[in-house]
Scaffold this motif. Structure first.
Motif, PDB file in Angstrom:
ATOM      1  N   ALA A 148       0.841  -1.196   0.000  1.00  0.00           N
ATOM      2  CA  ALA A 148       0.000   0.000   0.000  1.00  0.00           C
ATOM      3  C   ALA A 148       0.873   1.242   0.000  1.00  0.00           C
ATOM      4  CB  ALA A 148      -0.924   0.013   1.218  1.00  0.00           C
ATOM      5  N   GLY A 149       0.342   2.333  -0.523  1.00  0.00           N
ATOM      6  CA  GLY A 149       1.019   3.608  -0.448  1.00  0.00           C
ATOM      7  C   GLY A 149       0.643   4.349   0.818  1.00  0.00           C
ATOM      8  N   SER A 150       1.366   5.432   1.106  1.00  0.00           N
ATOM      9  CA  SER A 150       1.062   6.264   2.274  1.00  0.00           C
ATOM     10  C   SER A 150       1.518   7.682   1.969  1.00  0.00           C
ATOM     11  CB  SER A 150       1.758   5.730   3.529  1.00  0.00           C
ATOM     12  OG  SER A 150       3.168   5.723   3.360  1.00  0.00           O
ATOM     13  N   ASP A 151       1.097   8.628   2.812  1.00  0.00           N
ATOM     14  CA  ASP A 151       1.512  10.013   2.602  1.00  0.00           C
ATOM     15  C   ASP A 151       2.027  10.623   3.901  1.00  0.00           C
ATOM     16  OD1 ASP A 151      -0.722  10.698   4.125  1.00  0.00           O
ATOM     17  OD2 ASP A 151      -1.888  11.447   2.441  1.00  0.00           O
ATOM     18  N   GLU A 152       2.306  11.910   3.852  1.00  0.00           N
ATOM     19  CA  GLU A 152       2.904  12.615   4.991  1.00  0.00           C
ATOM     20  C   GLU A 152       2.001  12.652   6.214  1.00  0.00           C
ATOM     21  OE1 GLU A 152       0.381  15.255   2.627  1.00  0.00           O
ATOM     22  OE2 GLU A 152       2.029  13.903   2.118  1.00  0.00           O
ATOM     23  N   ARG A 153       0.703  12.390   6.021  1.00  0.00           N
ATOM     24  CA  ARG A 153      -0.243  12.387   7.138  1.00  0.00           C
ATOM     25  C   ARG A 153      -0.556  10.975   7.623  1.00  0.00           C
ATOM     26  NH1 ARG A 153      -5.017  16.030   4.763  1.00  0.00           N
ATOM     27  NH2 ARG A 153      -5.983  15.475   6.770  1.00  0.00           N
TER      28      ARG A 153
ATOM     29  N   ALA B  66       6.471  18.785  -6.503  1.00  0.00           N
ATOM     30  CA  ALA B  66       7.514  19.731  -6.088  1.00  0.00           C
ATOM     31  C   ALA B  66       7.242  20.358  -4.722  1.00  0.00           C
ATOM     32  CB  ALA B  66       7.647  20.838  -7.135  1.00  0.00           C
ATOM     33  N   ASP B  67       6.125  20.011  -4.083  1.00  0.00           N
ATOM     34  CA  ASP B  67       5.767  20.583  -2.792  1.00  0.00           C
ATOM     35  C   ASP B  67       6.557  19.869  -1.693  1.00  0.00           C
ATOM     36  OD1 ASP B  67       4.599  21.473  -0.443  1.00  0.00           O
ATOM     37  OD2 ASP B  67       2.540  21.360  -1.204  1.00  0.00           O
ATOM     38  N   PRO B  68       7.458  20.547  -0.991  1.00  0.00           N
ATOM     39  CA  PRO B  68       8.273  19.877   0.034  1.00  0.00           C
ATOM     40  C   PRO B  68       7.461  19.343   1.198  1.00  0.00           C
ATOM     41  CG  PRO B  68       8.554  22.260   0.159  1.00  0.00           C
ATOM     42  CD  PRO B  68       7.762  21.995  -1.069  1.00  0.00           C
ATOM     43  N   ARG B  69       6.224  19.799   1.333  1.00  0.00           N
ATOM     44  CA  ARG B  69       5.383  19.306   2.430  1.00  0.00           C
ATOM     45  C   ARG B  69       4.778  17.953   2.110  1.00  0.00           C
ATOM     46  NH1 ARG B  69       1.500  24.373   2.440  1.00  0.00           N
ATOM     47  NH2 ARG B  69       1.695  23.797   0.229  1.00  0.00           N
ATOM     48  N   LYS B  70       4.853  17.532   0.851  1.00  0.00           N
ATOM     49  CA  LYS B  70       4.253  16.272   0.435  1.00  0.00           C
ATOM     50  C   LYS B  70       5.277  15.145   0.516  1.00  0.00           C
ATOM     51  CE  LYS B  70       0.248  18.010  -0.753  1.00  0.00           C
ATOM     52  NZ  LYS B  70      -1.012  17.620  -0.089  1.00  0.00           N
ATOM     53  N   ALA B  71       4.774  13.948   0.740  1.00  0.00           N
ATOM     54  CA  ALA B  71       5.639  12.771   0.797  1.00  0.00           C
ATOM     55  C   ALA B  71       4.843  11.552   0.337  1.00  0.00           C
ATOM     56  CB  ALA B  71       6.182  12.551   2.208  1.00  0.00           C
ATOM     57  N   GLY B  72       5.554  10.605  -0.257  1.00  0.00           N
ATOM     58  CA  GLY B  72       4.894   9.376  -0.671  1.00  0.00           C
ATOM     59  C   GLY B  72       3.886   9.582  -1.779  1.00  0.00           C
TER      60      GLY B  72
ATOM     61  N   LEU C 165       7.907   0.760  -5.964  1.00  0.00           N
ATOM     62  CA  LEU C 165       6.736   0.968  -5.117  1.00  0.00           C
ATOM     63  C   LEU C 165       7.059   1.815  -3.890  1.00  0.00           C
ATOM     64  CD1 LEU C 165       5.061  -2.570  -5.264  1.00  0.00           C
ATOM     65  CD2 LEU C 165       4.469  -0.520  -6.568  1.00  0.00           C
ATOM     66  N   SER C 166       8.313   1.788  -3.434  1.00  0.00           N
ATOM     67  CA  SER C 166       8.672   2.563  -2.239  1.00  0.00           C
ATOM     68  C   SER C 166       8.544   4.063  -2.467  1.00  0.00           C
ATOM     69  CB  SER C 166      10.097   2.229  -1.801  1.00  0.00           C
ATOM     70  OG  SER C 166      11.051   2.705  -2.736  1.00  0.00           O
ATOM     71  N   GLN C 167       8.537   4.499  -3.730  1.00  0.00           N
ATOM     72  CA  GLN C 167       8.391   5.920  -4.023  1.00  0.00           C
ATOM     73  C   GLN C 167       7.003   6.444  -3.667  1.00  0.00           C
ATOM     74  OE1 GLN C 167      10.992   6.710  -7.915  1.00  0.00           O
ATOM     75  NE2 GLN C 167       9.813   4.820  -8.040  1.00  0.00           N
ATOM     76  N   PHE C 168       6.056   5.523  -3.480  1.00  0.00           N
ATOM     77  CA  PHE C 168       4.696   5.897  -3.129  1.00  0.00           C
ATOM     78  C   PHE C 168       4.417   5.724  -1.633  1.00  0.00           C
ATOM     79  CE2 PHE C 168       4.866   4.022  -7.406  1.00  0.00           C
ATOM     80  CZ  PHE C 168       4.702   5.198  -8.135  1.00  0.00           C
ATOM     81  N   GLN C 169       5.487   5.555  -0.867  1.00  0.00           N
ATOM     82  CA  GLN C 169       5.372   5.412   0.578  1.00  0.00           C
ATOM     83  C   GLN C 169       6.154   6.520   1.269  1.00  0.00           C
ATOM     84  OE1 GLN C 169       6.946   1.396   0.729  1.00  0.00           O
ATOM     85  NE2 GLN C 169       4.902   0.544   1.042  1.00  0.00           N
ATOM     86  N   ALA C 170       5.537   7.151   2.253  1.00  0.00           N
ATOM     87  CA  ALA C 170       6.193   8.211   3.011  1.00  0.00           C
ATOM     88  C   ALA C 170       7.128   7.592   4.046  1.00  0.00           C
ATOM     89  CB  ALA C 170       5.155   9.100   3.696  1.00  0.00           C
TER      90      ALA C 170
END
Length: 402
Positions: A106-111, A172-178, A395-400
């Motif tokens: 599964a993917g994840s994000d900064e939150r 390009a938003d530094p606040r975003k991840a995953g 796939l790790s690029q889509f994980q924070a």
């Protein structure tokens, strides 16, 4: 009334004609009957009273019970397109088959939010081996999509021995991840519109190709080196559509029709100078995609009429669906013209820049309808299409990283 929502990823989306109390894109679906975008992305299996996958072909499941497929489920049916005229042997059964499978990763994000990663696999037999299916090989394409809290988006692919990333405005938003960095690029709505309603949105996207799954150092992905994403405009409509070939209609299914254009006009509510478009039909039974069409503008740099006549005379698809009428103040789409004498399907598209109106015919130049369904011996689709096809590095690029 139009409902406008600016998502966190910067994508502008609208629903047209919804009641004033209706939700905007990114909210919950209008009703439980409409389902969620995940329902239209994933293929289904029939299940028993204990929720185990059993023999049966959706939507005609024993007891009427079906659900989205999960890792570990067996499949009891083939979901394929129609064979070419005169095909023999194994080729007489189909040209290719489709799968829409959630991966175990599964993917994840900064939150810390979860994203379902979906593999949309078109399985072709290798050249000279028309009976060899259920194996990912060089002819196959595997599209990667993500389903998250704010909708779904095409985020990458692996085919022809190359990997692809599709990035959007949030990359390009530094606040975003995953996964959140890739959403809103080639997007699908979070809220499914009511039957007959049209929605649309403007999205920024850019596709990057790599010969290996590790994109580290790839041109344009380094911090500060990203080019501005190219804006595209995409339309969708929820319809009931009759599937099948011209001589063998199959079934009528609740469908989310997606029509994208790769360029946006100066008024920001109409297509620009696009010359091609790929139309996708998504259903709750068979997911992404149940039918695919290629459309070309009359001035495209190709043999438009030759390909249109070939598409028309190949009995693999019924008459296409579309959006029609005054879609936005500067975009009008005509009805589909079915011309058996000249052998083509076409549509008149009219756009305005505020002072001048441009009218251009678009022709259907390709089509695959994947409702050539048949019962088969149970098999595990994850034996061929799984996380290893894309690779853990990709796939790790889509994980924070937390």
């Amino acid at each position: 009334m139009n409902h406008v929502v600016l998502t966190r990823s910067g994508a502008l989306l609208l629903f047209l004609g919804l009641a004033q109390s209706g939700p905007g894109v990114g909210a919950a679906p209008p009703s439980s009957a409409a389902g969620t975008i995940a329902d239209y992305m994933l293929m289904n299996v029939c299940v028993d009273g204990n929720d185990r996958a059993i023999a049966g072909i959706p939507p005609r499941c024993p007891g009427g019970r079906q659900r989205d497929i999960r890792p570990g489920d067996l499949l009891y049916y083939r979901h394929a397109d129609f064979p070419l005229p005169g095909a023999k042997g194994c080729a007489a059964a189909m040209q290719s088959q489709r799968f829409a499978l959630p991966l175990r990763t599964a993917g994840s994000d900064e939150r810390g939010r979860r994203y379902t990663l979906v593999a949309g696999w078109t399985d072709y037999p290798p050249v000279g081996q028309p009976c060899q299916y259920n194996r990912f090989d060089a002819r196959d394409t595997a599209t990667l999509l993500a389903i998250g809290p704010e909708g779904a988006s095409l985020i990458g692919a692996h085919h022809h021995n190359s990997w692809f990333l599709t990035t959007g405005p949030a990359f390009a938003d530094p606040r975003k991840a995953g996964a959140s960095r890739f959403m809103g690029a080639w997007a699908f709505p979070a809220a499914i519109p009511a039957k007959g309603k049209v929605g649309w949105g403007i999205f920024g996207r850019r596709t990057v190709k790599s010969p290996r799954p590790d994109f580290a150092g790839a041109a344009g992905l380094a911090p500060g080196g990203q080019r501005a994403p190219t804006p595209s405009i995409q339309f969708w409509k929820r319809i009931d559509f009759q599937y099948g070939s011209k001589d063998r209609p199959t079934m009528t299914l609740d469908t989310l029709l997606q029509i994208p254009f790769t360029r946006v006009g100066p008024t920001k509510d109409a297509p620009g100078g696009s010359q091609g478009s790929e139309h996708a039909y998504l259903t709750r039974e068979y997911g992404f995609v149940t039918r695919w069409e290629n459309w070309s503008a009359e001035d495209a740099r190709k043999d438009v009429m030759g390909q249109a006549r070939k598409a028309y005379t190949t009995p693999g698809c019924t008459k296409p669906a579309t959006i029609a009428g005054q879609i936005t103040p500067h975009f009008h789409a005509g009805e589909i013209e079915d011309n058996p004498r000249e052998r083509y399907y076409r549509q008149l598209i009219s756009t305005s820049d505020g002072t001048k109106t441009t009218r251009k015919y678009w022709y259907m130049t390709g089509c695959h309808d994947f409702t050539n369904i048949a019962a088969v011996k149970p098999f595990d689709p994850y034996g061929a299409m799984n996380d290893r096809v894309f690779g853990t590095t990709f796939l790790s690029q889509f994980q924070a990283r937390r």
